[in-house]
Design an enzyme around this catalytic site. Structure first.
Site, PDB file in Angstrom:
ATOM      1  N   THR A 187       0.831  -1.209   0.000  1.00  0.00           N
ATOM      2  CA  THR A 187       0.000   0.000   0.000  1.00  0.00           C
ATOM      3  C   THR A 187       0.856   1.246   0.000  1.00  0.00           C
ATOM      4  O   THR A 187       1.902   1.265   0.637  1.00  0.00           O
ATOM      5  CB  THR A 187      -0.851   0.001   1.293  1.00  0.00           C
ATOM      6  OG1 THR A 187      -1.775  -1.058   1.187  1.00  0.00           O
ATOM      7  CG2 THR A 187      -1.565   1.304   1.519  1.00  0.00           C
ATOM      8  N   GLY A 217     -10.001  -2.294   4.928  1.00  0.00           N
ATOM      9  CA  GLY A 217      -8.837  -2.261   5.816  1.00  0.00           C
ATOM     10  C   GLY A 217      -8.697  -0.932   6.528  1.00  0.00           C
ATOM     11  O   GLY A 217      -9.654  -0.170   6.674  1.00  0.00           O
TER      12      GLY A 217
HETATM   13  C1  SD4 Z   1      -5.085  -3.180   4.237  1.00  0.00           C
HETATM   14  N1  SD4 Z   1      -3.285  -1.851   5.064  1.00  0.00           N
HETATM   15  O1  SD4 Z   1      -6.026  -3.134   3.450  1.00  0.00           O
HETATM   16  C2  SD4 Z   1      -3.831  -2.445   3.872  1.00  0.00           C
HETATM   17  C3  SD4 Z   1      -2.891  -3.384   3.187  1.00  0.00           C
HETATM   18  C4  SD4 Z   1      -1.507  -2.861   3.087  1.00  0.00           C
HETATM   19  O2  SD4 Z   1       0.525  -2.851   2.195  1.00  0.00           O
HETATM   20  O3  SD4 Z   1      -1.065  -1.991   3.749  1.00  0.00           O
HETATM   21  N2  SD4 Z   1      -0.700  -3.360   2.263  1.00  0.00           N
HETATM   22  O4  SD4 Z   1      -5.114  -3.832   5.266  1.00  0.00           O
END
Ligand code: SD4
Length: 326
Positions: A187, A217
């Site tokens: 992300t 998320g």
């Molecule tokens: C999530 N925090 O949807 C995000 C995923 C993520 O790097 O950070 N990926 O949980």
């Protein structure tokens, strides 16, 4: 003891003069980093480098830190090699890619979208929520309808070749197991400060690969994946969203900085808290935090090794490895 305190202690012991404005930072880099560098852009993972470059270019063009953090992560939303951001991201377990994004400025304005389909730039849709609606968060079909009303192009619902291949492989076993996996943790969270000290941040993701349909998320949850306050600083998060939401990670870091912790100390405390609240399966949980304060000091810390981030200024743009608890 924090790295900063260690540094101050070392300076005193070595009867060196502690120069305010210089802080020893945690990273692989051995040289101390100047604090007070403004403008400053920080963003998560390797794609942070081109994203920072796009943000700095936009800042030069419009002078707006909000424009900069939007433009920066838009670059990642279009990056076909990234399977965790944008419509090319890995789908949920039904084979549908759904996106989450949030944006915030230091005066408390914020907007987010979650569980949105067929929109190439969810970060810009989050900005629409912030600037053109009385709301903070719009999700699912409502977000898609808002995109249509605002003239966003609606993209066909097809998986990118890479995502399709990965999904077909995953379907063979169809195990729902949110484990540490670099593909699950890519992300982009970006926080930035302009020359005058105004802060803004953005965060955008396709979320956890093969998530349950409808799962959201931390990234679009203000205070979890992103929090910005002009009085204090800014923080963003990456990793397993459920673990980050449980501790209100980004808000926690900003509040710890408000109480006097350095960004590094605040990120370390957040990781400690996250581990305490997710102790049962912590070996399968990766999460990383990134923060800056008003002075331009920075901090980063993760649960497990592997987290890195890009630091961009008018003069430089470089990758830095974060330290981790384990
Ligand atoms: C999530 N925090 O949807 C995000 C995923 C993520 O790097 O950070 N990926 O949980």
């Amino acid at each position: 003891m924090s790295e900063r305190r260690k540094f101050i202690k070392k300076s005193i012991l070595g009867s060196a003069v502690f120069i305010p404005g210089i802080s020893q930072v945690f990273a692989k880099q051995s040289s101390p980093q100047l604090i007070g560098e403004k403008p400053l852009i920080l963003s998560t993972w390797n794609h942070g480098l081109p994203a920072n470059a796009a943000a700095i270019a936009k800042l030069k063009e419009t002078g707006s830190i909000l424009d900069a953090v939007e433009a920066g992560v838009k670059d990642t939303e279009l990056d076909l090699s990234n399977l965790s951001v944008g419509l090319q991201g890995l789908p949920d377990r039904e084979g549908i890619t759904t996106l989450d994004a949030s944006i915030m400025t230091g005066d408390g304005a914020c907007g987010s979208v979650a569980f949105v389909r067929q929109v190439k730039h969810p970060i810009s849709l989050a900005r629409v929520v912030m600037e053109k609606t009385p709301h903070v968060m719009i999700v699912g079909e409502g977000a898609r309808q808002l995109a249509i009303a605002e003239g966003f192009p609606i993209e066909p619902e097809v998986l990118s070749p890479k995502a399709k291949e990965a999904y077909e492989k995953w379907k063979i076993e169809s195990k729902y197991k949110p484990v540490i996996n670099i593909e699950n943790h890519d992300t982009i969270g970006m926080i930035g400060m302009d020359e005058a000290g105004n802060l803004a941040g953005s965060c955008t993701t396709s979320g956890l690969a093969y998530k349950m349909h409808g799962r959201v998320g931390d990234s679009p949850v203000i205070g979890a994946g992103l929090f910005v306050d002009n009085e204090v600083g800014a923080a963003t998060a990456t990793g397993l969203g459920e673990s980050i939401i449980r501790i209100c990670g980004s808000f926690l870091i900003v509040e710890l900085m408000r109480q006097g912790r350095t960004p590094q100390e605040a990120c370390e405390e957040a990781v400690k808290r996250l581990i305490a609240k997710n102790s049962k399966n912590i070996k399968d949980i990766q999460a990383g935090f990134l923060a800056m304060n008003k002075e331009g000091e920075i901090g980063a810390f993760a649960v497990h090794p592997g987290f890195n981030f890009a630091k961009g200024t008018m003069q430089s743009n470089q990758m830095i490895d974060s330290k981790s608890h384990f």
